[in-house]
Design a protein around this motif. Sequence first.
Motif, short mmCIF file in Angstrom:
data_model
loop_
_atom_site.label_atom_id
_atom_site.label_comp_id
_atom_site.label_asym_id
_atom_site.label_seq_id
_atom_site.Cartn_x
_atom_site.Cartn_y
_atom_site.Cartn_z
N ASN A 132 -17.93 -22.01 -5.31
CA ASN A 132 -16.88 -22.14 -4.29
C ASN A 132 -15.52 -22.12 -4.96
O ASN A 132 -15.42 -22.18 -6.19
CB ASN A 132 -17.08 -23.43 -3.48
CG ASN A 132 -16.76 -24.66 -4.31
OD1 ASN A 132 -15.61 -25.04 -4.43
ND2 ASN A 132 -17.77 -25.29 -4.91
N ARG B 286 -19.81 -18.83 -2.00
CA ARG B 286 -20.67 -17.64 -2.16
C ARG B 286 -21.99 -18.08 -2.77
O ARG B 286 -22.00 -18.82 -3.77
CB ARG B 286 -20.00 -16.60 -3.05
CG ARG B 286 -20.95 -15.41 -3.31
CD ARG B 286 -20.29 -14.31 -4.07
NE ARG B 286 -19.26 -13.67 -3.27
CZ ARG B 286 -18.34 -12.85 -3.77
NH1 ARG B 286 -18.31 -12.62 -5.06
NH2 ARG B 286 -17.45 -12.31 -2.98
N TYR C 279 -24.77 -22.14 -5.08
CA TYR C 279 -23.48 -21.71 -4.54
C TYR C 279 -22.34 -21.93 -5.52
O TYR C 279 -22.33 -22.92 -6.26
CB TYR C 279 -23.15 -22.52 -3.28
CG TYR C 279 -23.76 -21.95 -2.01
CD1 TYR C 279 -23.06 -21.05 -1.22
CD2 TYR C 279 -25.03 -22.31 -1.61
CE1 TYR C 279 -23.62 -20.52 -0.07
CE2 TYR C 279 -25.60 -21.79 -0.46
CZ TYR C 279 -24.88 -20.89 0.32
OH TYR C 279 -25.42 -20.36 1.45
N GLU D 70 -13.92 -21.37 0.48
CA GLU D 70 -14.77 -20.19 0.44
C GLU D 70 -15.97 -20.48 -0.45
O GLU D 70 -15.82 -21.09 -1.51
CB GLU D 70 -14.00 -18.99 -0.13
CG GLU D 70 -12.92 -18.50 0.81
CD GLU D 70 -12.14 -17.34 0.23
OE1 GLU D 70 -12.54 -16.82 -0.83
OE2 GLU D 70 -11.13 -16.97 0.84
N ASP E 119 -22.36 -20.30 6.13
CA ASP E 119 -22.89 -19.15 5.40
C ASP E 119 -24.39 -18.98 5.67
O ASP E 119 -24.91 -17.87 5.64
CB ASP E 119 -22.64 -19.33 3.90
CG ASP E 119 -23.10 -18.12 3.11
OD1 ASP E 119 -22.61 -17.01 3.40
OD2 ASP E 119 -23.98 -18.27 2.23
N SER F 176 -22.97 -7.39 -3.84
CA SER F 176 -22.13 -8.15 -4.77
C SER F 176 -21.09 -7.26 -5.45
O SER F 176 -20.03 -7.73 -5.84
CB SER F 176 -22.99 -8.86 -5.83
OG SER F 176 -23.46 -7.92 -6.76
N THR G 224 -23.61 -14.47 2.37
CA THR G 224 -22.96 -13.98 1.13
C THR G 224 -24.00 -13.53 0.10
O THR G 224 -23.71 -12.67 -0.73
CB THR G 224 -22.04 -15.04 0.51
OG1 THR G 224 -22.79 -16.25 0.33
CG2 THR G 224 -20.83 -15.32 1.38
#
Length: 377
Positions: A108, A87, A106, A85, A285, A150, A145
């Motif tokens: 993760n 973001r 990013y 994952e 993403d 948020s 994302t």
Amino acid sequence: MGPIVPVSSRSDVLAPAPKRLHPTGVNAPQLRSALEALPAVLTLADIAAGAFTVAARNAALAAANAKAAAALKVQEEGLTEEDVEVRCMARTRIPTAYGPVFLHVYHNNRDGKEHLAIVSDPAQLEADAPANGQKQQFVPIRSHTLDTQSHDGETAQERITRGAYVSRLSRTAASASAVPSARTELSDSPLVRIHSECFTGETLGSLRCDCGEQLDSALSLIAHAPGRRGIVLYLRQEGRGIGLLEKVRAYNLQDLGLDTVQANLALGRGEDERTYGVAAAMLRDLGVGSEGIRLLTNNPSKVAAMQREGIEVTERVPMVPRDWQLRSAAPHAEWEMRSRGATAVGGGVVRSEELEKYLRTKVERMGHLLELPAARA
Ligand SMILES: Nc1nc2c(ncn2[C@@H]2O[C@H](COP(=O)(O)OP(=O)(O)OP(=O)(O)O)[C@@H](O)[C@H]2O)c(=O)[nH]1
């Protein structure tokens, strides 16, 4: 997706790193056999009498090798890292020698590193949407994302501060982006470079590798692509994943005569320990979908890794080292290219209005010891 745990509070980051290697980090038996195949530079006695004590670190090495073997297994058996994952925590505009880009930072859930995406898509900076009836030529390359809320009650100012805005941000124009209801896929197959960090090549301009040149070439090629669109993923996988410390040791072994692969192996490391699960998640993403990507690489294992991760590579675009290109070029081209500098992004002299302001602020507000030049005519 669930919250990404901040790096500072992750137990695996805070836990003391296991003592993996003896300070020299050398796998003596492998080094010995590699050196035996070479013309003698040092005698084996010299090496054996050197600093490394094999027994003291065998157990630790086995643990490290097990980790590398597990990563290899994932690669070889075509398993995907489905639980990766990512973001995008923040994005900002950076003016570069090749035009403006958006730098995306990013986080993760895999490695606690801040991997980066450098997105070129200058149409996004235009204030006006296409006139009525005119279709936007391309879907903007945006992080899903990033544009997602948020936290509950997030304000427009908070969104703008972390880069979830549209058009060009300025004192007089600041519009937060809309929160997307679903992920949008790109309508084209953008030019993508998946680049691995190389402090020596990119920052020192080391001539041991062409990493800095490749980063520069990737940005330059993207600037010439349709719509000047493209993505450079900048992965924090220094030294093909072994880290700077080990790469420095590997360089010393290379000075003794080993090649890059032999040097990694002699250190008890894999020849290439990089993985691409996080990279694929970042591309998804950013909207990469069924149209796939045009991948700038000479490395077939990167193409294979992307395909395994479900990202179609519609075209592999080669990156020919400039020195090799120059062998067939006219003398003037050679002079022009060399005068741009060895490897730094953009090469040559950096000049921009923003740089001027930055430099003047250092002198005028921070006391930097520089004489201000006369204003440009
Ligand atoms: N271990 C090790 N890593 C190196 C060395 N020289 C460069 N690197 C690292 O290699 C990585 C770049 O990988 P390369 O193998 O040059 O190229 P690639 O990315 O696999 O392939 P391309 O996509 O075609 O450029 C960066 O992380 C560099 O830090 C070296 O001598 N030893």
